[in-house]
Design a protein around this motif. Structure first.
Motif, PDB file in Angstrom:
ATOM      1  N   GLN A 202       0.808  -1.216   0.000  1.00 24.69           N
ATOM      2  CA  GLN A 202       0.000   0.000   0.000  1.00 24.69           C
ATOM      3  C   GLN A 202       0.847   1.274   0.000  1.00 24.69           C
ATOM      4  N   GLU A 211     -13.169  -0.800 -10.354  1.00 19.74           N
ATOM      5  CA  GLU A 211     -13.837  -1.416  -9.204  1.00 19.74           C
ATOM      6  C   GLU A 211     -14.817  -2.512  -9.607  1.00 19.74           C
ATOM      7  N   LYS A 217     -12.193  -7.150  -7.908  1.00 24.72           N
ATOM      8  CA  LYS A 217     -12.917  -7.781  -6.806  1.00 24.72           C
ATOM      9  C   LYS A 217     -12.054  -8.841  -6.130  1.00 24.72           C
ATOM     10  N   ASN A 220      -9.516  -6.945  -4.071  1.00 27.29           N
ATOM     11  CA  ASN A 220     -10.168  -6.431  -2.861  1.00 27.29           C
ATOM     12  C   ASN A 220     -10.295  -7.528  -1.806  1.00 27.29           C
ATOM     13  N   GLN A 221     -10.691  -8.723  -2.261  1.00 21.69           N
ATOM     14  CA  GLN A 221     -10.869  -9.840  -1.341  1.00 21.69           C
ATOM     15  C   GLN A 221      -9.543 -10.242  -0.702  1.00 21.69           C
ATOM     16  N   LEU A 224      -8.803  -7.808   1.987  1.00 21.43           N
ATOM     17  CA  LEU A 224      -9.733  -7.947   3.104  1.00 21.43           C
ATOM     18  C   LEU A 224      -9.313  -9.037   4.078  1.00 21.43           C
ATOM     19  N   GLU A 227      -7.757  -7.347   6.597  1.00 20.83           N
ATOM     20  CA  GLU A 227      -8.550  -6.196   7.022  1.00 20.83           C
ATOM     21  C   GLU A 227      -7.984  -4.899   6.459  1.00 20.83           C
ATOM     22  N   GLU A 229      -7.829  -2.209   2.939  1.00 16.90           N
ATOM     23  CA  GLU A 229      -8.638  -1.734   1.815  1.00 16.90           C
ATOM     24  C   GLU A 229      -7.718  -1.338   0.669  1.00 16.90           C
ATOM     25  N   GLN A 231      -6.188   0.685  -2.089  1.00 16.28           N
ATOM     26  CA  GLN A 231      -6.098   2.099  -2.454  1.00 16.28           C
ATOM     27  C   GLN A 231      -5.464   2.161  -3.847  1.00 16.28           C
TER      28      GLN A 231
END
Length: 306
Positions: A202, A211, A217, A220-221, A224, A227, A229, A231
């Protein structure tokens, strides 16, 4: 069960066995009951009976009997002209079915994203066309949701989609497994000698798809799980643009490793390893449940899985 023709006339509706029309048609060609019987593999009395039955059904005489055979009446001549068109169409239909059975004719419409079609599908199309040059392959592009919608609406036969797909009316067969990874150009070459955490990733500009894309997706998973996000500093719409952005040093890109083998081998891109295990991404073949594929489409489907 024998086929029936329904002929709507001024006097009502006639329901006539198509066998009677075939007997009439062949008799009109042969102009002789005996020759017609021989061609139809039935007896001469059967031909005579069928003609009489047809004349009774239509309420008009179709043949004039002569010492040498039969001749069409004016009414019979009109009926023959129409039946000739009908039987010619049937003959052409049978020929077309034979061609399709022998894969000498037909088409297949396949849907997938631009990158999926270019990098994974085209090699299969090339080898398929070498085997079946008369089968036409049509391509339609779109995201996985768009491809599923096209499949639902009957616009395509087979969809190439990213998994998972959760639709009860869609049948999925696993097609490919992809290894996704982070890559960077020479500007960030030093990162290839380290093993970074997702939080460390990050700290650098991140290049990804939009997105709504399945690739984003998936990314993103992945974040996650810690925990975190995503960017994303740069969002692109194609694999080619994503690769170019990474090569010129705009940031770290998340991409299927299979798509950048050439760039990695030529040291234009460098793999950035992370301390997480990235699950394989799955690509599947989607078909609509309850819809049987044409012979051409089924053959292409099996070719993809060979």
């Amino acid at each position: 069960m024998k086929l029936l023709f329904l002929i709507r006339a001024i006097g009502g509706v006639y329901i006539i066995n198509t066998d009677l029309y075939r007997v009439f048609y062949i008799t009109a060609i042969e102009k002789n009951f005996s020759k017609a019987a021989h061609r139809l593999f039935i007896t001469q009395p059967s031909v005579s009976h069928s003609i009489k039955q047809l004349e009774n059904e239509l309420g008009m005489q179709l043949f004039t009997r002569t010492s040498k055979g039969v001749l069409l009446t004016k009414e019979g001549d009109v009926l023959f002209d129409y039946l000739k068109q009908a039987f010619d169409l049937i003959h052409h239909a049978e020929q077309k079915m034979t061609e399709m059975k022998n894969l000498q004719n037909g088409s297949v419409t396949v849907g997938g994203s631009d990158s999926t079609c270019k990098h994974y599908l085209l090699p299969y199309i090339q080898t398929f066309q070498e085997l079946y040059p008369d089968i036409q392959i049509r391509l339609q592009h779109g995201s996985t949701p768009q491809i599923l919608e096209k499949l639902e609406n009957g616009l395509i036969d087979i969809g190439i989609v990213h998994l998972p797909v959760h639709q009860n009316n869609i049948s999925i067969t696993e097609f490919l497994s992809l290894h996704t990874t982070f890559v960077a150009g020479k500007k960030f070459q030093h990162l290839s000698k380290e093993r970074l955490s997702l939080s460390a990733i990050q700290e650098y500009p991140l290049i990804s798809f939009s997105e709504a894309s399945s690739s984003r997706k998936f990314l993103n998973q992945l974040f996650l799980t810690r925990e975190l996000e995503v960017q994303s500093d740069i969002e692109v719409g194609s694999v080619e643009l994503l690769i170019e952005c990474a090569k010129i040093g705009m940031g770290i890109a998340f991409v299927a490793k299979e798509l950048v083998q050439k760039e990695l081998a030529e040291k234009e891109l460098f793999e950035v390893n992370i301390d997480e295990v990235i699950d394989l991404r799955k690509i599947g073949l989607a078909t609509k449940k309850g819809n049987s594929l044409s012979l051409a489409a089924e053959t292409f489907f099996n070719h993809l899985l060979a």
